[in-house]
Design an enzyme around this catalytic site. Structure first.
Site, PDB file in Angstrom:
ATOM      1  N   CYS A   2       0.823  -1.011   0.110  1.00 30.04           N
ATOM      2  CA  CYS A   2       0.160  -0.135   0.081  1.00 30.04           C
ATOM      3  C   CYS A   2       1.075   1.338   0.077  1.00 30.04           C
ATOM      4  O   CYS A   2       1.652   1.491   0.867  1.00 30.04           O
ATOM      5  CB  CYS A   2      -0.915  -0.044   1.091  1.00 30.04           C
ATOM      6  SG  CYS A   2      -2.001   1.545   1.213  1.00 30.04           S
ATOM      7  N   GLU A 103      -3.870   1.094  -5.893  1.00 28.98           N
ATOM      8  CA  GLU A 103      -3.172  -0.033  -6.350  1.00 28.98           C
ATOM      9  C   GLU A 103      -2.776   0.168  -7.884  1.00 28.98           C
ATOM     10  O   GLU A 103      -3.553   0.624  -8.467  1.00 28.98           O
ATOM     11  CB  GLU A 103      -3.389  -1.312  -5.945  1.00 28.98           C
ATOM     12  CG  GLU A 103      -3.490  -1.895  -4.366  1.00 28.98           C
ATOM     13  CD  GLU A 103      -1.918  -1.786  -3.974  1.00 28.98           C
ATOM     14  OE1 GLU A 103      -0.987  -1.425  -4.583  1.00 28.98           O
ATOM     15  OE2 GLU A 103      -2.017  -1.836  -2.607  1.00 28.98           O
TER      16      GLU A 103
END
Length: 240
Positions: A2, A103
């Site tokens: 992340c 992402e």
């Protein structure tokens, strides 16, 4: 992994929805939070106060705070044993407040990557499971002007079926019914049981524009779906 996320809810709404304590005076909606920036966290369950920490964990024993640049994430599978994280896993867990994350999916041609935005279908804010630590410079007399730091990291786990078509890892997301368990857990098994992928039925995703690639951009349009996609498509459909 992340590496970028959002926290774009005003303080009153966030405080009410997550039953938080005192909020920071300086607050702005943020659509492209990046490593090394200061982020909103909750380190203590008793007060539930929100405080800022720098993203990128610097363990208390580190000689050089630059180590934090490599510590933006901690893997759930090894967080209890890895020297960089085990002390914090035991005694310094935190909530990292968010309402979405990004992402990137590598293109089949190997030329760049495509960003996607993930958020709860409910639109509710949530927390990433995090760790924190305090760091003070060693040998202060030889390092004048270097201040102490309070830093944090986001724990990641295997991707669920919504995130997996884009990336093999995802942040550990704690919805409001599980947030305080993370701070109050008393044994290792209880903590590890919380570090699981989010129920995929709670998550949605859509492709966003390449402007999010630059952390200098911080505007609401960054989370808008790109032309030809919408917020109701699955990640599998987006990749067809």
């Amino acid at each position: 992994m992340c590496g970028r996320f959002t926290m774009a809810i005003d303080t009153e709404q966030l405080q009410m929805k997550l039953n938080l304590g005192a909020m920071p005076e300086l607050w702005e909606k943020r659509y492209n939070i990046a490593p090394s920036q200061y982020i909103a966290t909750v380190p203590f369950a008793d007060s539930r106060n929100v405080v800022y920490m720098r993203w990128g964990l610097v363990p208390f024993w580190a000689q050089d705070p630059a180590i934090g640049n490599r510590m933006i994430n901690a893997r759930a599978e090894s967080v209890a044993e890895k020297p960089s994280f085990r002390a914090s896993f035991k005694n310094k867990r935190c909530l990292i407040l968010a309402d979405g994350f990004y992402e990137w999916q590598k293109t089949t041609q190997g030329k760049g990557s495509v960003p996607y935005y993930f958020t709860l279908k409910s639109g509710e804010p949530f927390a990433f499971a995090g760790l924190w630590d305090d760091w003070e410079p060693k040998g202060v007399s030889s390092q004048p002007g270097i201040p102490g730091l309070t830093t944090c990291t986001i724990i990641t786990t295997q991707a669920n079926r919504v995130v997996a078509p884009i990336h093999p890892r995802m942040p550990v997301i704690l919805t409001k019914d599980r947030m305080w368990q993370w701070l109050q857990a008393t044994n290792e098994a209880e903590k590890l049981a919380l570090l699981k992928p989010l129920d995929p039925d709670l998550l949605q995703a859509w492709q966003v524009g390449s402007e999010v690639n630059s952390p200098n951009n911080n505007d609401e349009y960054l989370i808008d779906p790109v032309e030809g996609t919408n917020r109701n498509q699955s990640t599998q459909e987006l990749l067809l």
